[in-house]
Design a protein around this motif. Structure first.
Motif, mmCIF file in Angstrom:
data_model
loop_
_atom_site.group_PDB
_atom_site.id
_atom_site.type_symbol
_atom_site.label_atom_id
_atom_site.label_comp_id
_atom_site.label_asym_id
_atom_site.label_seq_id
_atom_site.Cartn_x
_atom_site.Cartn_y
_atom_site.Cartn_z
ATOM 1 N N LEU A 167 82.991 4.215 17.454
ATOM 2 C CA LEU A 167 81.948 5.169 17.144
ATOM 3 C C LEU A 167 82.126 6.480 17.898
ATOM 4 O O LEU A 167 81.902 7.556 17.347
ATOM 5 N N SER A 168 82.521 6.381 19.158
ATOM 6 C CA SER A 168 82.632 7.596 19.974
ATOM 7 C C SER A 168 83.618 8.592 19.382
ATOM 8 O O SER A 168 83.450 9.801 19.526
ATOM 9 N N ASP A 169 84.638 8.088 18.688
ATOM 10 C CA ASP A 169 85.675 8.965 18.167
ATOM 11 C C ASP A 169 85.157 9.914 17.095
ATOM 12 O O ASP A 169 85.742 10.972 16.866
ATOM 13 N N ARG A 170 84.086 9.560 16.408
ATOM 14 C CA ARG A 170 83.616 10.421 15.321
ATOM 15 C C ARG A 170 82.363 11.217 15.674
ATOM 16 O O ARG A 170 81.770 11.851 14.810
ATOM 17 N N LEU A 171 81.962 11.196 16.944
ATOM 18 C CA LEU A 171 80.806 11.959 17.384
ATOM 19 C C LEU A 171 81.247 13.270 18.017
ATOM 20 O O LEU A 171 82.323 13.359 18.605
ATOM 21 N N PRO A 172 80.420 14.314 17.910
ATOM 22 C CA PRO A 172 80.785 15.593 18.521
ATOM 23 C C PRO A 172 80.916 15.467 20.032
ATOM 24 O O PRO A 172 80.213 14.685 20.671
ATOM 25 N N ALA A 173 81.820 16.238 20.590
ATOM 26 C CA ALA A 173 81.979 16.245 22.042
ATOM 27 C C ALA A 173 80.670 16.697 22.685
ATOM 28 O O ALA A 173 80.047 17.664 22.242
ATOM 29 N N GLY A 174 80.264 15.992 23.716
ATOM 30 C CA GLY A 174 79.036 16.354 24.404
ATOM 31 C C GLY A 174 77.769 15.833 23.758
ATOM 32 O O GLY A 174 76.664 16.104 24.244
ATOM 33 N N ALA A 175 77.904 15.087 22.651
ATOM 34 C CA ALA A 175 76.720 14.558 21.978
ATOM 35 C C ALA A 175 76.088 13.437 22.786
ATOM 36 O O ALA A 175 76.777 12.681 23.470
ATOM 37 N N PHE A 176 74.785 13.366 22.728
ATOM 38 C CA PHE A 176 74.069 12.206 23.255
ATOM 39 C C PHE A 176 74.152 11.114 22.189
ATOM 40 O O PHE A 176 74.076 11.402 20.992
ATOM 41 N N ALA A 177 74.312 9.858 22.608
ATOM 42 C CA ALA A 177 74.456 8.803 21.606
ATOM 43 C C ALA A 177 74.127 7.440 22.189
ATOM 44 O O ALA A 177 74.268 7.207 23.392
ATOM 45 N N VAL A 179 73.421 3.041 20.558
ATOM 46 C CA VAL A 179 73.145 2.106 19.476
ATOM 47 C C VAL A 179 71.850 1.387 19.832
ATOM 48 O O VAL A 179 71.703 0.893 20.947
ATOM 49 N N VAL A 180 70.910 1.369 18.899
ATOM 50 C CA VAL A 180 69.617 0.732 19.126
ATOM 51 C C VAL A 180 69.477 -0.449 18.176
ATOM 52 O O VAL A 180 69.627 -0.300 16.957
ATOM 53 N N VAL A 181 69.229 -1.614 18.737
ATOM 54 C CA VAL A 181 69.044 -2.836 17.952
ATOM 55 C C VAL A 181 67.690 -3.419 18.326
ATOM 56 O O VAL A 181 67.542 -4.034 19.385
ATOM 57 N N GLY A 182 66.697 -3.218 17.463
ATOM 58 C CA GLY A 182 65.352 -3.650 17.817
ATOM 59 C C GLY A 182 64.889 -2.883 19.040
ATOM 60 O O GLY A 182 64.866 -1.656 19.057
ATOM 61 N N GLY A 183 64.544 -3.571 20.104
ATOM 62 C CA GLY A 183 64.119 -2.918 21.333
ATOM 63 C C GLY A 183 65.233 -2.730 22.342
ATOM 64 O O GLY A 183 64.992 -2.253 23.448
ATOM 65 N N ARG A 184 66.459 -3.110 21.986
ATOM 66 C CA ARG A 184 67.588 -3.038 22.915
ATOM 67 C C ARG A 184 68.411 -1.775 22.687
ATOM 68 O O ARG A 184 68.695 -1.410 21.546
ATOM 69 N N VAL A 185 68.782 -1.106 23.768
ATOM 70 C CA VAL A 185 69.598 0.109 23.697
ATOM 71 C C VAL A 185 70.971 -0.183 24.292
ATOM 72 O O VAL A 185 71.074 -0.693 25.408
ATOM 73 N N GLU A 186 72.022 0.128 23.535
ATOM 74 C CA GLU A 186 73.397 -0.062 23.993
ATOM 75 C C GLU A 186 74.041 1.303 24.197
ATOM 76 O O GLU A 186 74.018 2.149 23.295
ATOM 77 N N GLU A 187 74.616 1.515 25.368
ATOM 78 C CA GLU A 187 75.278 2.782 25.652
ATOM 79 C C GLU A 187 76.621 2.862 24.939
ATOM 80 O O GLU A 187 77.255 1.853 24.667
ATOM 81 N N LEU A 188 77.044 4.091 24.661
ATOM 82 C CA LEU A 188 78.372 4.346 24.102
ATOM 83 C C LEU A 188 79.207 5.038 25.164
ATOM 84 O O LEU A 188 78.767 6.028 25.765
ATOM 85 N N HIS A 191 79.307 8.983 26.376
ATOM 86 C CA HIS A 191 78.134 9.709 25.888
ATOM 87 C C HIS A 191 76.892 9.322 26.693
ATOM 88 O O HIS A 191 76.660 8.138 26.942
ATOM 89 N N ASP A 192 76.107 10.323 27.069
ATOM 90 C CA ASP A 192 74.826 10.055 27.716
ATOM 91 C C ASP A 192 73.813 9.601 26.668
ATOM 92 O O ASP A 192 73.924 9.936 25.483
ATOM 93 N N LEU A 193 72.805 8.858 27.131
ATOM 94 C CA LEU A 193 71.756 8.420 26.215
ATOM 95 C C LEU A 193 70.922 9.612 25.766
ATOM 96 O O LEU A 193 70.658 10.534 26.556
ATOM 97 N N PRO A 194 70.479 9.629 24.508
ATOM 98 C CA PRO A 194 69.549 10.682 24.072
ATOM 99 C C PRO A 194 68.322 10.692 24.979
ATOM 100 O O PRO A 194 67.689 9.648 25.184
ATOM 101 N N PRO A 195 67.945 11.839 25.545
ATOM 102 C CA PRO A 195 66.852 11.890 26.529
ATOM 103 C C PRO A 195 65.507 11.432 25.986
ATOM 104 O O PRO A 195 64.631 11.046 26.755
ATOM 105 N N HIS A 251 72.454 9.654 17.405
ATOM 106 C CA HIS A 251 73.197 10.667 18.157
ATOM 107 C C HIS A 251 72.530 12.025 17.980
ATOM 108 O O HIS A 251 71.856 12.281 16.974
ATOM 109 N N ALA A 252 72.693 12.868 18.981
ATOM 110 C CA ALA A 252 71.971 14.140 18.997
ATOM 111 C C ALA A 252 72.739 15.186 19.795
ATOM 112 O O ALA A 252 73.518 14.858 20.690
ATOM 113 N N VAL A 253 72.495 16.436 19.441
ATOM 114 C CA VAL A 253 73.016 17.569 20.207
ATOM 115 C C VAL A 253 71.845 18.511 20.497
ATOM 116 O O VAL A 253 70.939 18.672 19.675
ATOM 117 N N ALA A 254 71.870 19.094 21.677
ATOM 118 C CA ALA A 254 70.808 20.012 22.077
ATOM 119 C C ALA A 254 71.078 21.393 21.512
ATOM 120 O O ALA A 254 72.226 21.820 21.361
#
Length: 339
Positions: A167-177, A179-188, A191-195, A251-254
């Protein structure tokens, strides 16, 4: 294992350690057929109650979505999961596998007399199963021992190939990202977590997005300090779920809002995209009709739109939408789009 078997096993280990994807699974099954001869093999992935076949090899008459689902409901499944040495039809002391619905519905009509299923799991979680079938009784102690030795190799590969793979390969550089599964958040990795992931209103937006495996939301969110253009999309294209939840890539960019729009104008533009008239907008946003009229004119001017309808089309086309805290689920059901 003899030298030849060890060489094949080593090749499977090297393959799964260095690469990911269904093509690797196909090749692994081909190599496995040299190590443990069979007439058919399949690698089944499991996420909660949803499942599918990632790769198959040989006679595929018994392989289908229905058979994958049926396997997870078979009364013998706990025996497969709990077996230290994989169990086969020909070595089952109670013969309960052959008396079960799965064998009689899928294996026997296809002419198979023997079969073995290997549970693949990591840390107490089931990732999938490796299935081998044969028209003769061939899965004895030696074959089952080989499969037991390969089990951690294949389970580890499935674990690495899980939802975050590539997944990281197709996200913009510097993007927050994340994976959310129900109430669980998985880091990539990388990438920093979306604030804004901790925002309770945004979590309700995610819950609404997680109700569909076919819809994608592009919109804007702010945390009182910064605006973010974000995307929420289901991770799997085949409808698979984890524990009943759709895995979501967020995923998000500021950056600043486009076209010089203000926060209130984006809210009004979102209402237009939802098809609201001025009275409804005033009620939802808690402002006067005169204020709404002024903002609508401002939105049309900034977006270069000749009409309310054209402004709404702009909002959907460019993803200039802001899920509204005043609406259940932020209005996501009407703001998201099919992939």
């Amino acid at each position: 294992m003899d030298a030849a078997a060890l060489a094949v096993a080593a090749e499977i280990g090297a393959l799964t350690a260095s690469e990911q994807g269904s093509g690797v699974a196909d090749r692994a099954l081909e190599l496995l057929s040299l190590l443990v001869p069979s007439d058919a093999s399949a690698l089944q992935v499991v996420e909660g109650t949803f499942t599918s076949f990632l790769a198959t090899h040989g006679d595929l008459r018994h392989v289908s979505v229905a058979s994958a689902d049926e396997f997870l409901r078979d009364p013998n499944l706990p025996r497969v999961v709990g077996a230290e040495l994989p169990l086969s039809l020909s070595t089952d002391p109670g013969n309960s596998f052959r008396e079960g619905t799965f064998f009689r519905r899928y294996l026997e009509p296809a002419g198979f007399r023997d079969g073995v299923s290997v549970h693949l799991g990591v840390g107490g979680s089931t990732l999938g199963f490796l299935h081998l079938s044969a028209t003769q009784e061939v899965f004895g102690h030696r074959e089952r021992t080989v499969l037991a030795a390969l089990r951690p190799v294949l389970a580890g590969w499935l674990h690495r190939d899980r939802s975050t793979s590539g997944l990281s390969d197709r996200l913009p550089a510097g993007a927050f990202a994340a994976v959310v599964v129900g109430g669980r958040v998985e880091e990539l990795a990388g990438h920093d977590l979306p604030p804004f992931l901790g925002d309770q209103v945004f979590r309700r937006v995610l819950e609404q997005c997680g109700s569909s495996t076919e819809r994608r939301l592009t919109a804007w969110w702010d945390d009182d300090r910064q605006w973010y253009r974000f995307v929420v999309e289901p991770l799997h294209h085949d409808g698979r779920r984890t524990g009943g939840h759709v895995p979501l890539l967020v995923h998000a960019v500021a950056g600043p809002l486009p076209s010089g729009l203000t926060r209130r104008e984006v809210d009004v533009l979102t209402c237009l995209a939802l098809g609201m008239d001025n009275a409804s907008i005033a009620q939802v946003l808690g402002v006067s009709l005169r204020t709404v009229h002024s903002h609508v004119e401002g939105v049309r001017r900034r977006t270069g739109s000749a009409s309310r309808l054209e402004a709404a089309a702009y909002a959907h086309r460019e993803g200039v939408l802001h899920p509204l805290r005043q609406l259940p689920g932020g209005g996501v059901d009407r703001l998201s789009h099919r992939r």
